[in-house]
Scaffold this active site. Structure first.
Site, PDB file in Angstrom:
ATOM      1  N   CYS A 175      -7.089  22.099 -48.450  1.00 17.79           N
ATOM      2  CA  CYS A 175      -7.659  23.264 -49.133  1.00 17.79           C
ATOM      3  C   CYS A 175      -6.617  24.367 -49.311  1.00 17.79           C
ATOM      4  CB  CYS A 175      -8.805  23.842 -48.321  1.00 17.79           C
ATOM      5  SG  CYS A 175     -10.128  22.668 -48.072  1.00 17.79           S
ATOM      6  N   GLU A 199       9.044   3.960 -44.117  1.00 17.78           N
ATOM      7  CA  GLU A 199       8.960   5.011 -45.136  1.00 17.78           C
ATOM      8  C   GLU A 199       8.908   4.408 -46.541  1.00 17.78           C
ATOM      9  OE1 GLU A 199       8.159   7.932 -45.287  1.00 17.78           O
ATOM     10  OE2 GLU A 199       8.983   8.751 -47.147  1.00 17.78           O
ATOM     11  N   LYS A 252       5.824   5.114 -49.017  1.00 19.48           N
ATOM     12  CA  LYS A 252       6.040   5.716 -50.340  1.00 19.48           C
ATOM     13  C   LYS A 252       5.372   4.858 -51.408  1.00 19.48           C
ATOM     14  CE  LYS A 252       7.309   8.625 -49.642  1.00 19.48           C
ATOM     15  NZ  LYS A 252       7.009   9.908 -49.211  1.00 19.48           N
ATOM     16  N   GLU A 296       1.466   5.087 -51.108  1.00 24.03           N
ATOM     17  CA  GLU A 296       0.829   6.372 -51.413  1.00 24.03           C
ATOM     18  C   GLU A 296       0.868   6.728 -52.899  1.00 24.03           C
ATOM     19  OE1 GLU A 296       2.283   9.644 -48.993  1.00 24.03           O
ATOM     20  OE2 GLU A 296       4.356   9.130 -49.349  1.00 24.03           O
TER      21      GLU A 296
HETATM   22  C1  G6P Z   1       0.985  14.571 -45.240  1.00 21.90           C
HETATM   23  C2  G6P Z   1       1.906  14.367 -46.430  1.00 21.90           C
HETATM   24  C3  G6P Z   1       3.120  13.542 -46.007  1.00 21.90           C
HETATM   25  C4  G6P Z   1       3.830  14.233 -44.843  1.00 21.90           C
HETATM   26  C5  G6P Z   1       2.864  14.476 -43.668  1.00 21.90           C
HETATM   27  C6  G6P Z   1       3.487  15.389 -42.629  1.00 21.90           C
HETATM   28  O1  G6P Z   1       0.401  13.369 -44.869  1.00 21.90           O
HETATM   29  O2  G6P Z   1       1.214  13.715 -47.475  1.00 21.90           O
HETATM   30  O3  G6P Z   1       4.025  13.431 -47.101  1.00 21.90           O
HETATM   31  O4  G6P Z   1       4.891  13.433 -44.422  1.00 21.90           O
HETATM   32  O5  G6P Z   1       1.682  15.140 -44.135  1.00 21.90           O
HETATM   33  O6  G6P Z   1       3.700  16.646 -43.225  1.00 21.90           O
HETATM   34  P1  G6P Z   1       4.728  17.709 -42.662  1.00 21.90           P
HETATM   35  O7  G6P Z   1       4.527  18.929 -43.506  1.00 21.90           O
HETATM   36  O8  G6P Z   1       4.339  17.949 -41.230  1.00 21.90           O
HETATM   37  O9  G6P Z   1       6.087  17.120 -42.782  1.00 21.90           O
END
Ligand code: G6P
Length: 589
Positions: free
Chosen positions: A2, A466, A470, A473
């Site tokens: 949000c 990773e 990728k 997602e």
């Molecule tokens: C979400 C995003 C990811 C990210 C993860 C951790 O799931 O979609 O791309 O790696 O959060 O986010 P941060 O801001 O803690 O790196």
């Protein structure tokens, strides 16, 4: 997740709020809404789907003239994504937007239902609106203070009262900044939403209430007025700035060489900014999502290069686990946003026990940047695409730099060769990124499949995780990453004709082992795509990247995986920058 914005000033609040809301799109959302207010009335308009739908609805309605308002992008938690559940919610005299989760909402809802109140949505937010309305006695501050004593969970709230011309806001464990303009104020989930209007802001701390009128700001906590420092950000707006690229994701991948160069420059020329890990006997790396996978690369590098025991764990588990700190420990928390709820909770758990914390973060105004003992900024700039690319790479690069310091401390002789490689690395990466045809060719092999596998050992396994994340997602292809030697223990039953398997080999000491694993899969019909730093041409498709020192090698492999995922998603015509269901900044558990 949000996103909240609010405005009070002299401008048309609808224009301002829609502009700001668009800047929060990158966080991920499934519906949006706006409340416009003037001295006589409040008008609420909501829609499901993209902000453009909300704009269409606003354009086809007779709107009131308003200089006050709040707006919201909703990533559903309590109740489906529909207009009824979308914010703002209005109960009696109260209209509000909320980010976070009220954990005791059901108890309060039942109590309010017993007292005769009816609810129209399934949300925890409407419960807060009903509670505020119940307690409202004409004094907004005491009403808010009374209401929050009843709430457990996390919240950032923007609140309007029908007979009051101020905008109110409060937060607990959910991010919220206050923007300070010329005779105007803003509230926003993050600073990027408002940088087109102002660079000056205040960071609210938990349970501080801000009262905004168009010529005054007052902040109080538990009835006492407090003074807060006005900060300035040097962030620049990235608006409509995809440049020559079709997607922000591609643009952000292409920025990687220059960002790497800048990051290396910053830390290599000022080595003391990097903490000396030899002070510690044990390191814990804690993060979520891609940041966790960056941490797993860090674990391999630090264990092998710094000889320190490293535990790498997902934050949603670490925060609840019993952890014994019986050796001198450093806990490294990695997060692009610095606002991921589970990572913050892990950091606070560690801080409470007086164990050193080091945050590797991108957003300098974030909670983690403020509350960790040590911090390292990855300097990625604003990342718009929901699926992280450049921020992940710079997280890995920061861990490479920590390993570099550990190596140099042990053996200064290696310094000159390593420095040379660090200097040429951005150029090598640039070359890798320009070979778009190979990624497009690989994507042709993958995109019609519903399943894919990634395999590797040690650091290459961390990279596989990773690469696989990728791909799934952004292209919605089901994908799994396996340690190359483990696939045969069950999962090999899923290998059949033409299933794509992306294999990574960068560690020559175990190259032969992985090659044997590839043969096992190839003989069962898989299409092998190999990424290696050695010339191996026996497979369907091969990417050969330059061989560099182990601590730098992942920085040349990860971008190849990002580009493969990108090209596949493009062929599948996916919404690459805003994949379904995903939130960039996961501010709830
Ligand atoms: C979400 C995003 C990811 C990210 C993860 C951790 O799931 O979609 O791309 O790696 O959060 O986010 P941060 O801001 O803690 O790196």
């Amino acid at each position: 997740m949000c996103g909240i914005v609010g405005y009070i000033g002299t401008k048309n609040s609808k224009e301002v709020l829609i502009n700001c809301l668009k800047k929060l799109e990158y966080r991920g959302y499934d519906s949006a809404g706006i409340a416009l207010k003037n001295e006589r009335e409040t008008q609420i308009i909501k829609s499901i789907g993209k902000i453009i739908n909300l704009e269409d609805k606003l354009n086809s309605n007779n709107l009131i003239t308003a200089n006050i308002g709040i707006a919201h992008t909703r990533w559903s938690t309590h109740g489906k994504a529909n207009e009824t559940n979308a914010h703002p919610h209005c109960v009696g005299k109260v209209t509000l937007v909320h980010n976070g989760i009220i954990e005791n909402a059901t108890t309060i809802r039942n109590e309010l239902i017993d007292s005769g109140i009816t609810f129209s949505s399934e949300t925890d937010t409407e419960v807060v609106a009903a509670l505020l309305n119940k307690y409202y006695d004409g004094d907004a501050i005491s009403t808010i203070n009374k209401t929050i004593t009843r709430l457990t969970g996390s919240y950032a709230l923007g609140i309007l009262f029908e007979d009051d011309n101020n905008l109110y806001a409060i937060r607990k464990d959910s991010p919220l900044v206050i923007g300070i303009g010329e005779k105007e104020y803003f509230i926003a989930s993050d600073i990027t939403a408002i940088i087109n209007y102002t660079n000056n802001y205040i960071l609210l701390d938990d349970d501080e209430i801000v009262t905004l009128s168009n010529d005054n700001i007052e902040i109080s906590k538990a009835g006492t007025i407090i003074n807060k420092e006005i900060l300035t950000t040097d962030l620049k707006s990235e608006e409509d700035n995809k440049g020559e690229y079709d997607h922000y994701m591609l643009k952000e991948i292409m920025e990687e060489p220059i960002l790497l160069e800048n990051l290396f420059q910053k830390y290599i020329t000022n080595f003391s900014l990097l903490p000396d890990l030899s002070d510690y006997e044990e390191i814990h790396i804690v993060a979520c999502g891609s940041a966790l996978y960056a941490g797993m690369i860090g674990k391999v590098l630090l264990e092998e290069k710094a000889n320190i025991k490293v535990i790498c764990e997902t934050a949603s588990e670490y925060r609840y686990k019993k952890t014994v700190y019986d050796r001198k420990t450093l806990v490294i928390l990695i997060s692009q946003s610095g606002e991921t709820a589970d990572t913050i909770a892990s950091m606070r758990k560690v801080n409470k026990q007086n164990i050193d914390t080091l945050a590797i973060v991108n957003v300098k105004t974030s909670t983690m940047a403020r509350e960790s003992k040590f911090k390292l900024f990855i300097e990625a700039g604003v990342e718009i695409a929901v699926a992280t690319t450049k921020a992940y790479l710079l997280q890995v690069a920061t861990l490479s730099l920590l390993s570099y310091k550990a190596i140099i401390n042990k053996s200064p002789v290696t310094n000159s060769t390593l420095i040379k490689e660090i200097k040429i690395l951005p150029e090598l990466l640039k070359e890798i990124l320009t070979k778009r045809e190979i990624y497009q060719k690989i994507a042709q092999v993958i995109y019609n499949n519903e399943h894919a596998f990634f395999i590797g050992r040690k650091m290459d396994y961390a990279l596989s995780l990773e690469g696989s994340l990728k791909l799934k997602e952004i292209s919605y292809i089901h994908s799994e990453a396996y340690q190359a030697g483990e696939l045969k223990h069950g999962t090999i039953s899923l290998i059949n004709d033409n299933i794509p398997v992306i294999a990574i080999i960068s560690d020559s000491t175990i190259k032969e082992k992985t090659l044997s694993n590839i043969e096992e899969i190839k003989s069962r019909g898989a299409k092998i795509i190999l990424i290696s730093n050695e010339e191996i041409t026996d497979y369907d498709l091969t990417i050969t990247i330059p061989k560099v020192n182990e601590i730098l090698q992942p920085l040349l492999i990860a971008p190849c995986l990002q580009l493969i995922a990108y090209e596949v998603a493009k062929l599948r015509e996916c919404d690459i920058d805003k994949p379904r269901n995903l939130a960039k900044s996961v501010t709830v558990e």
